[in-house]
Design an enzyme around this catalytic site. Sequence first.
Site, PDB file in Angstrom:
ATOM      1  N   ALA A  12      14.329  -4.406   7.319  1.00 14.60           N
ATOM      2  CA  ALA A  12      15.215  -5.527   6.982  1.00 14.60           C
ATOM      3  C   ALA A  12      14.398  -6.524   7.351  1.00 14.60           C
ATOM      4  O   ALA A  12      14.517  -7.977   6.968  1.00 14.60           O
ATOM      5  CB  ALA A  12      16.017  -5.932   6.024  1.00 14.60           C
ATOM      6  N   ARG A  14      11.015  -7.393   8.437  1.00 16.49           N
ATOM      7  CA  ARG A  14      10.383  -8.475   7.454  1.00 16.49           C
ATOM      8  C   ARG A  14       9.463  -7.506   6.181  1.00 16.49           C
ATOM      9  O   ARG A  14      10.870  -6.915   5.414  1.00 16.49           O
ATOM     10  CB  ARG A  14       9.176  -7.317   8.129  1.00 16.49           C
ATOM     11  N   VAL A  63      15.436   4.540  11.549  1.00 16.89           N
ATOM     12  CA  VAL A  63      15.992   5.488  10.919  1.00 16.89           C
ATOM     13  C   VAL A  63      15.652   6.759  11.029  1.00 16.89           C
ATOM     14  O   VAL A  63      16.279   7.402  10.148  1.00 16.89           O
ATOM     15  CB  VAL A  63      15.592   5.134   9.039  1.00 16.89           C
ATOM     16  N   SER A 141       6.825   4.829  -3.554  1.00 16.68           N
ATOM     17  CA  SER A 141       5.568   3.671  -3.998  1.00 16.68           C
ATOM     18  C   SER A 141       4.580   4.190  -5.048  1.00 16.68           C
ATOM     19  O   SER A 141       5.379   5.813  -5.776  1.00 16.68           O
ATOM     20  CB  SER A 141       5.030   4.006  -2.464  1.00 16.68           C
ATOM     21  N   TYR A 154       1.483  10.056   3.907  1.00 20.83           N
ATOM     22  CA  TYR A 154       2.170   8.527   2.588  1.00 20.83           C
ATOM     23  C   TYR A 154       2.950   8.806   1.327  1.00 20.83           C
ATOM     24  O   TYR A 154       4.100   8.932   1.332  1.00 20.83           O
ATOM     25  CB  TYR A 154       1.479   7.740   3.406  1.00 20.83           C
ATOM     26  N   ALA A 156       2.766  11.893   0.165  1.00 24.77           N
ATOM     27  CA  ALA A 156       3.933  13.318   0.316  1.00 24.77           C
ATOM     28  C   ALA A 156       4.837  13.018   0.307  1.00 24.77           C
ATOM     29  O   ALA A 156       6.374  13.012  -0.365  1.00 24.77           O
ATOM     30  CB  ALA A 156       3.413  14.068   1.461  1.00 24.77           C
ATOM     31  N   LYS A 158       6.524   9.854  -0.619  1.00 24.65           N
ATOM     32  CA  LYS A 158       6.975   9.197  -1.596  1.00 24.65           C
ATOM     33  C   LYS A 158       7.186   9.802  -2.651  1.00 24.65           C
ATOM     34  O   LYS A 158       7.960   9.107  -3.117  1.00 24.65           O
ATOM     35  CB  LYS A 158       6.306   7.691  -2.082  1.00 24.65           C
ATOM     36  N   ILE A 187       1.693  -4.642  -2.591  1.00 26.20           N
ATOM     37  CA  ILE A 187       2.982  -5.628  -2.025  1.00 26.20           C
ATOM     38  C   ILE A 187       2.036  -6.533  -1.245  1.00 26.20           C
ATOM     39  O   ILE A 187       1.576  -6.228  -0.363  1.00 26.20           O
ATOM     40  CB  ILE A 187       4.419  -5.524  -2.083  1.00 26.20           C
TER      41      ILE A 187
END
Length: 246
Positions: A12, A14, A63, A141, A154, A156, A158, A187
């Site tokens: 969070a 950015r 994370v 995504s 990426y 895979a 998502k 975005i």
Amino acid sequence: MLKGKVAVVTGASRGIGRAIAKKLASLGAFVVVNYNGSQERAEKVKQEIEEAGGTAAIYQCDVSDYGKCETFIQNVITEYGHLDILVNNAGVTRDGLLMKMTEEDFGKVIDTNLKGAFHTIRFASRQMLKQKGGRIINMSSVVGVTGNAGQANYAASKAGIIGLTKAAARELASRGITVNAIAPGFIETDMTSVLPEKVREASAAQIPLGSFGKPEQVAAAAAFLASEDAGYITGQVLHVDGGMAM
Ligand code: NAP
């Protein structure tokens, strides 16, 4: 309104995560702004929330580290007494064509984007089960649905988020916990600002609504899924992509 709720938003400091943290705080939630490397930016987000009359704390945690996520989530519960909303937003890219993609780049993206969400859900859901309620929102995504050349790792991660979301939704539904995913398109954030102008133009041409989205437009979807009004919605993927994946 989210008054009295405690929300954790990963990544969070950015972009989309920042917008989600600010939105949830504006609706009354106490927001834990998680970050990995960008401490100053996380502090700024906390400051912005407080200047707008909200409440927040910052918490560093990578994370992708299972043990650190256990400590992170347990510390939040001990400190604030409960955990009502978990937004798994932290994400990275390491793009490259399959033939050139290293095992390290594949692993880094899976470990952060997919395993990271598993780690926090693993510990937050234990508390939500005790509370007999909660909201979990995972950031997927459009490429997790459509695939994308140069983003095997990426895409895979998502697509994995969608499977994780549906499995968790089924497992946790009987205790009033909803689990949903958001699948943004392009975005305007640091993640997409690195795209060359030609790629941006080609990408915009694939968007029926004609332009990149704003982090606040994703945050509005997250706020809805976190709300009481979304209490009968679980296991879903909400596309916020200007119509890309219809
Ligand atoms: P961004 O601007 O690059 O920000 C990424 C955020 O994730 C940062 O706050 C970063 O924190 C955090 N992060 C990265 N690795 C982390 C880790 N190991 N542990 C904790 N936090 C970590 O990205 P964004 O565009 O806002 O994207 C947010 C999410 O939406 C991601 O999951 C992304 O895949 C997804 N998404 C974005 C788009 C888009 O077009 N932008 C489209 C679809 C999906 P630090 O800076 O502190 O390291």
